[in-house]
Design an enzyme around this catalytic site. Structure first.
Site, PDB file in Angstrom:
ATOM      1  N   ASP A   1       0.870  -1.182   0.000  1.00  0.00           N
ATOM      2  CA  ASP A   1       0.000   0.000   0.000  1.00  0.00           C
ATOM      3  C   ASP A   1       0.907   1.232   0.000  1.00  0.00           C
ATOM      4  OD1 ASP A   1      -3.265   0.160   0.753  1.00  0.00           O
ATOM      5  OD2 ASP A   1      -2.146   2.046   0.920  1.00  0.00           O
TER       6      ASP A   1
ATOM      7  N   PHE B   1     -32.148 -10.662  -1.569  1.00  0.00           N
ATOM      8  CA  PHE B   1     -32.156  -9.273  -2.056  1.00  0.00           C
ATOM      9  C   PHE B   1     -33.559  -8.785  -2.408  1.00  0.00           C
ATOM     10  CE2 PHE B   1     -27.772  -9.820  -1.778  1.00  0.00           C
ATOM     11  CZ  PHE B   1     -27.213  -8.562  -1.732  1.00  0.00           C
ATOM     12  N   LEU B   2     -34.539  -9.235  -1.619  1.00  0.00           N
ATOM     13  CA  LEU B   2     -35.906  -8.736  -1.801  1.00  0.00           C
ATOM     14  C   LEU B   2     -36.327  -7.917  -0.585  1.00  0.00           C
ATOM     15  CD1 LEU B   2     -37.872 -11.766  -3.327  1.00  0.00           C
ATOM     16  CD2 LEU B   2     -36.825  -9.840  -4.504  1.00  0.00           C
ATOM     17  N   LYS B   3     -35.354  -7.493   0.229  1.00  0.00           N
ATOM     18  CA  LYS B   3     -35.697  -6.823   1.475  1.00  0.00           C
ATOM     19  C   LYS B   3     -35.798  -5.315   1.225  1.00  0.00           C
ATOM     20  CE  LYS B   3     -35.352  -7.501   6.259  1.00  0.00           C
ATOM     21  NZ  LYS B   3     -36.702  -6.978   6.460  1.00  0.00           N
TER      22      LYS B   3
ATOM     23  N   CYS C   1     -19.763  -0.172  -3.168  1.00  0.00           N
ATOM     24  CA  CYS C   1     -19.858  -0.855  -4.462  1.00  0.00           C
ATOM     25  C   CYS C   1     -21.123  -0.506  -5.254  1.00  0.00           C
ATOM     26  CB  CYS C   1     -19.761  -2.358  -4.258  1.00  0.00           C
ATOM     27  SG  CYS C   1     -18.149  -2.836  -3.650  1.00  0.00           S
TER      28      CYS C   1
ATOM     29  N   THR D   1     -12.743  -3.370  -9.299  1.00  0.00           N
ATOM     30  CA  THR D   1     -13.889  -3.365 -10.220  1.00  0.00           C
ATOM     31  C   THR D   1     -13.668  -2.287 -11.275  1.00  0.00           C
ATOM     32  OG1 THR D   1     -15.306  -4.073  -8.416  1.00  0.00           O
ATOM     33  CG2 THR D   1     -16.405  -3.086 -10.312  1.00  0.00           C
TER      34      THR D   1
ATOM     35  N   PHE E   1     -15.977 -10.703  -5.587  1.00  0.00           N
ATOM     36  CA  PHE E   1     -17.403 -10.674  -5.238  1.00  0.00           C
ATOM     37  C   PHE E   1     -17.637 -10.699  -3.731  1.00  0.00           C
ATOM     38  CE2 PHE E   1     -16.995 -12.657  -9.428  1.00  0.00           C
ATOM     39  CZ  PHE E   1     -17.810 -11.823 -10.174  1.00  0.00           C
TER      40      PHE E   1
ATOM     41  N   GLY F   1     -26.420   1.243   0.058  1.00  0.00           N
ATOM     42  CA  GLY F   1     -25.270   2.149   0.125  1.00  0.00           C
ATOM     43  C   GLY F   1     -24.016   1.329  -0.065  1.00  0.00           C
TER      44      GLY F   1
HETATM   45  P1  NAD Z   1     -10.263   0.682  -0.380  1.00  0.00           P
HETATM   46  O1  NAD Z   1     -10.435   2.109  -0.688  1.00  0.00           O
HETATM   47  O2  NAD Z   1     -10.731   0.137   0.918  1.00  0.00           O
HETATM   48  O3  NAD Z   1      -8.730   0.271  -0.528  1.00  0.00           O
HETATM   49  C1  NAD Z   1      -7.911   0.677  -1.586  1.00  0.00           C
HETATM   50  C2  NAD Z   1      -6.464   0.713  -1.069  1.00  0.00           C
HETATM   51  O4  NAD Z   1      -5.576   0.968  -2.174  1.00  0.00           O
HETATM   52  C3  NAD Z   1      -6.207   1.832  -0.059  1.00  0.00           C
HETATM   53  O5  NAD Z   1      -5.636   1.270   1.110  1.00  0.00           O
HETATM   54  C4  NAD Z   1      -5.217   2.776  -0.774  1.00  0.00           C
HETATM   55  O6  NAD Z   1      -4.307   3.373   0.134  1.00  0.00           O
HETATM   56  C5  NAD Z   1      -4.525   1.809  -1.706  1.00  0.00           C
HETATM   57  N1  NAD Z   1      -3.892   2.433  -2.892  1.00  0.00           N
HETATM   58  C6  NAD Z   1      -4.385   3.343  -3.750  1.00  0.00           C
HETATM   59  N2  NAD Z   1      -3.491   3.624  -4.726  1.00  0.00           N
HETATM   60  C7  NAD Z   1      -2.404   2.865  -4.486  1.00  0.00           C
HETATM   61  C8  NAD Z   1      -1.149   2.706  -5.145  1.00  0.00           C
HETATM   62  N3  NAD Z   1      -0.848   3.380  -6.259  1.00  0.00           N
HETATM   63  N4  NAD Z   1      -0.261   1.851  -4.614  1.00  0.00           N
HETATM   64  C9  NAD Z   1      -0.554   1.157  -3.495  1.00  0.00           C
HETATM   65  N5  NAD Z   1      -1.724   1.257  -2.832  1.00  0.00           N
HETATM   66  C10 NAD Z   1      -2.638   2.106  -3.325  1.00  0.00           C
HETATM   67  O7  NAD Z   1     -10.977  -0.084  -1.583  1.00  0.00           O
HETATM   68  P2  NAD Z   1     -11.770  -1.487  -1.524  1.00  0.00           P
HETATM   69  O8  NAD Z   1     -13.093  -1.303  -0.897  1.00  0.00           O
HETATM   70  O9  NAD Z   1     -10.853  -2.538  -1.018  1.00  0.00           O
HETATM   71  O10 NAD Z   1     -12.020  -1.733  -3.073  1.00  0.00           O
HETATM   72  C11 NAD Z   1     -10.962  -2.011  -3.966  1.00  0.00           C
HETATM   73  C12 NAD Z   1     -11.580  -2.386  -5.308  1.00  0.00           C
HETATM   74  O11 NAD Z   1     -12.324  -3.606  -5.173  1.00  0.00           O
HETATM   75  C13 NAD Z   1     -12.551  -1.353  -5.874  1.00  0.00           C
HETATM   76  O12 NAD Z   1     -12.450  -1.343  -7.278  1.00  0.00           O
HETATM   77  C14 NAD Z   1     -13.910  -1.894  -5.459  1.00  0.00           C
HETATM   78  O13 NAD Z   1     -14.948  -1.486  -6.311  1.00  0.00           O
HETATM   79  C15 NAD Z   1     -13.679  -3.389  -5.573  1.00  0.00           C
HETATM   80  N6  NAD Z   1     -14.542  -4.208  -4.693  1.00  0.00           N
HETATM   81  C16 NAD Z   1     -14.813  -3.795  -3.418  1.00  0.00           C
HETATM   82  C17 NAD Z   1     -15.600  -4.595  -2.586  1.00  0.00           C
HETATM   83  C18 NAD Z   1     -15.938  -4.152  -1.190  1.00  0.00           C
HETATM   84  O14 NAD Z   1     -16.844  -4.741  -0.598  1.00  0.00           O
HETATM   85  N7  NAD Z   1     -15.252  -3.171  -0.622  1.00  0.00           N
HETATM   86  C19 NAD Z   1     -16.096  -5.818  -3.064  1.00  0.00           C
HETATM   87  C20 NAD Z   1     -15.773  -6.219  -4.346  1.00  0.00           C
HETATM   88  C21 NAD Z   1     -14.983  -5.406  -5.160  1.00  0.00           C
END
Ligand code: NAD
Length: 465
Positions: free
Chosen positions: A30, A261-263, A272, A121, A156, A269
């Site tokens: 990170d 998912f019918l609730k 995603c 995503t 997912f 929010g």
């Molecule tokens: P998040 O914001 O919680 O985490 C992203 C992380 O990436 C952060 O810690 C940030 O510091 C780090 N980051 C950003 N740029 C960087 C770089 N250049 N080098 C290193 N680290 C970097 O995001 P998330 O909720 O984990 O989601 C990540 C992706 O997964 C998104 O595209 C999201 O749509 C997808 N997704 C999320 C979920 C969910 O439930 N949160 C589920 C499925 C898919």
């Protein structure tokens, strides 16, 4: 196998810890130094049930390490996952700058054949952009394009049960147009999961890279549409005397529809659905396709998020007469996370509600068992808002209670006790039936109705005779 996961948020951290627990050597990267330092000390930076425990096990077993040194991590790995965020741009399209920044670094320091995997995503067509960025870096640095694999492997997992989702996934999508990348991904998933041949056939979907990118958005848009559809039905139930919970039960028994998912509630929010729905609409615009149903799902959700405030206004009017307004009232908000078992407040219906209440002059008491620090951060400069981790304190002397997040602990609260012993401690709140709005249809209306003015979603109380 050695893999690097870039981005240690909800997806990257859970994936890294689970993969490490299944024997893979994981490097999590990170660019936020503070997060990396805390993780190296075994501190979990997000709330996800069971994660801190598993994190400490894999640290102890030396199966995972955390670093900000992205180049070193890429050089040492066969597979590099991008799990960085793809937040919405102002126009709703997905902001790909973090993914493309990671792709650029991959191109700069790729030493031998590796696979770049997008777990973030991203809209359909992103793989082509990633390929271009990596290839351009190769030409700049090495004078020719080096061999590398590209794969879309969307995630997912659901916050709140993310570990279970990663360890026992419904399906794994491996989208790649490259045979060597497919074999490398197969090797990784063989190491992680002990699937029988039959399970493998039913759980792993091998496909082209465009379909993999599309599967993720289409899935989220479908789920969001189901919720919005039921919220439309709920609004109609409120006007007609029908009860949306019973309607959902009756619908869900139809095998073609299914019960999930019918609730109905106060709107979806999270990090995603809202952004992915918007991004899909924008992708449609880019290609000249009007995403009619998806747009309607989004519109319905915006309307639904505002219904809690409307219900409160109507209830105050009904309870206390014409002259009464929200100004100066104290309202308890129960739950500010976008759903239970997470500290994530991104796009939570609680944010819409709190903003409406503040701009109408209410005093707000917010309770959440886990997300209260995130709430403080979001409303850092706002006055008239107090934060609680104890439900009873939060509900003391309030004019109304609004349940926004269905945390299980609200099932264990003695609402009768709150009604009798907390609502009117100062002697100023002389309601016969104080207002209780249940934005998730979580509590038993039969019980609450005796002492509260109970208002749910998609149902009339008292029931129409
Ligand atoms: P998040 O914001 O919680 O985490 C992203 C992380 O990436 C952060 O810690 C940030 O510091 C780090 N980051 C950003 N740029 C960087 C770089 N250049 N080098 C290193 N680290 C970097 O995001 P998330 O909720 O984990 O989601 C990540 C992706 O997964 C998104 O595209 C999201 O749509 C997808 N997704 C999320 C979920 C969910 O439930 N949160 C589920 C499925 C898919």
């Amino acid at each position: 196998m050695k893999v690097t996961i870039i981005g240690t948020g909800y997806v990257g951290l859970v994936t890294g810890v689970c993969f490490a627990n299944c024997g893979v050597d994981v490097i999590c990267v990170d660019n936020n130094e503070d997060k990396i330092n805390r993780l190296n000390n075994g501190e979990c930076i997000i709330y996800e049930p069971g994660l801190e425990n598993l994190l400490n096990i894999v640290i102890k077993n030396k199966k995972i390490r955390f670093t900000t040194d992205i180049r070193n991590a890429i050089e040492r790995s066969e597979i590099v996952f991008s799990a960085v965020g793809t937040p919405p741009n102002e126009d709703g399209s997905a902001d790909l700058k973090y993914v493309l920044a990671v792709a650029k670094t991959f191109g700069e320091c790729q030493n031998d054949y590796k696979v770049f995997v997008t777990k973030s995503t991203v809209p359909v067509g992103t793989a082509e952009k990633v390929r271009e960025v990596i290839s351009n870096e190769h030409i700049k640095r090495f004078g020719n394009i080096r061999d590398f694999g590209l794969c879309s492997n969307p995630e997912f997992l659901k916050e709140g049960c993310a570990i279970e989702d990663v360890l026992h996934p419904d399906r794994i999508v491996i989208g790649t147009n490259d045979e060597q990348a497919r074999r490398t991904m197969d090797k990784l998933y063989d190491e992680i999961y002990d699937f029988s041949d039959i399970e493998k056939q039913s759980k792993i979907i091998y496909c082209d890279i465009w379909s993999a990118e599309m599967i993720k958005y289409a899935s989220n848009a479908m789920l969001a549409t189901r919720i919005s559809f039921m919220n439309d039905i709920a609004r109609l139930c409120e006007k007609t005397g029908a009860n949306v919970d019973i309607v959902a039960q009756g619908m869900g028994l139809d095998k073609r529809i299914g019960p999930l998912f019918l609730k109905a509630g106060c709107g979806y929010g999270g990090s995603c659905f809202p952004k992915d729905v918007q991004a899909l609409i924008k992708t449609g615009e880019k290609y000249g396709v009007d995403m009619i149903v998806t747009k309607a799902a989004e519109k319905s959700n915006m309307i639904q998020k505002e219904t809690l405030f409307e219900k409160l206004s109507e209830a105050l009017y009904a309870n206390q007469g014409k002259t009464d307004s929200i100004k100066g009232k104290t309202i308890a908000i129960l739950g500010c996370a976008f759903k239970p078992n997470t500290d994530d407040m991104r796009e939570s219906p609680a944010i819409t509600l709190i903003e409406q209440l503040i701009s109408n002059g209410a005093n707000i008491n917010v309770h959440d068992p886990i997300a209260i620090d995130n709430c403080k951060h979001i409303f850092a400069n706002k006055k008239h808002i107090s934060y609680y981790t104890d439900v009873y304190d939060c509900c003391t002397n309030v004019d109304a209670i609004i349940l926004v997040t269905n945390w299980n602990e609200y099932n264990c609260v003695d609402w009768e006790d709150i009604r009798k012993n907390y609502i009117n401690i100062d002697g100023k709140h002389n309601y016969e039936y104080p207002i209780f709005i249940d934005g998730r249809n979580m509590l038993s209306e039969q019980k609450l109705w005796k002492t509260w003015m109970y208002i749910g979603v998609g149902k009339c109380f008292p029931a129409k005779q």
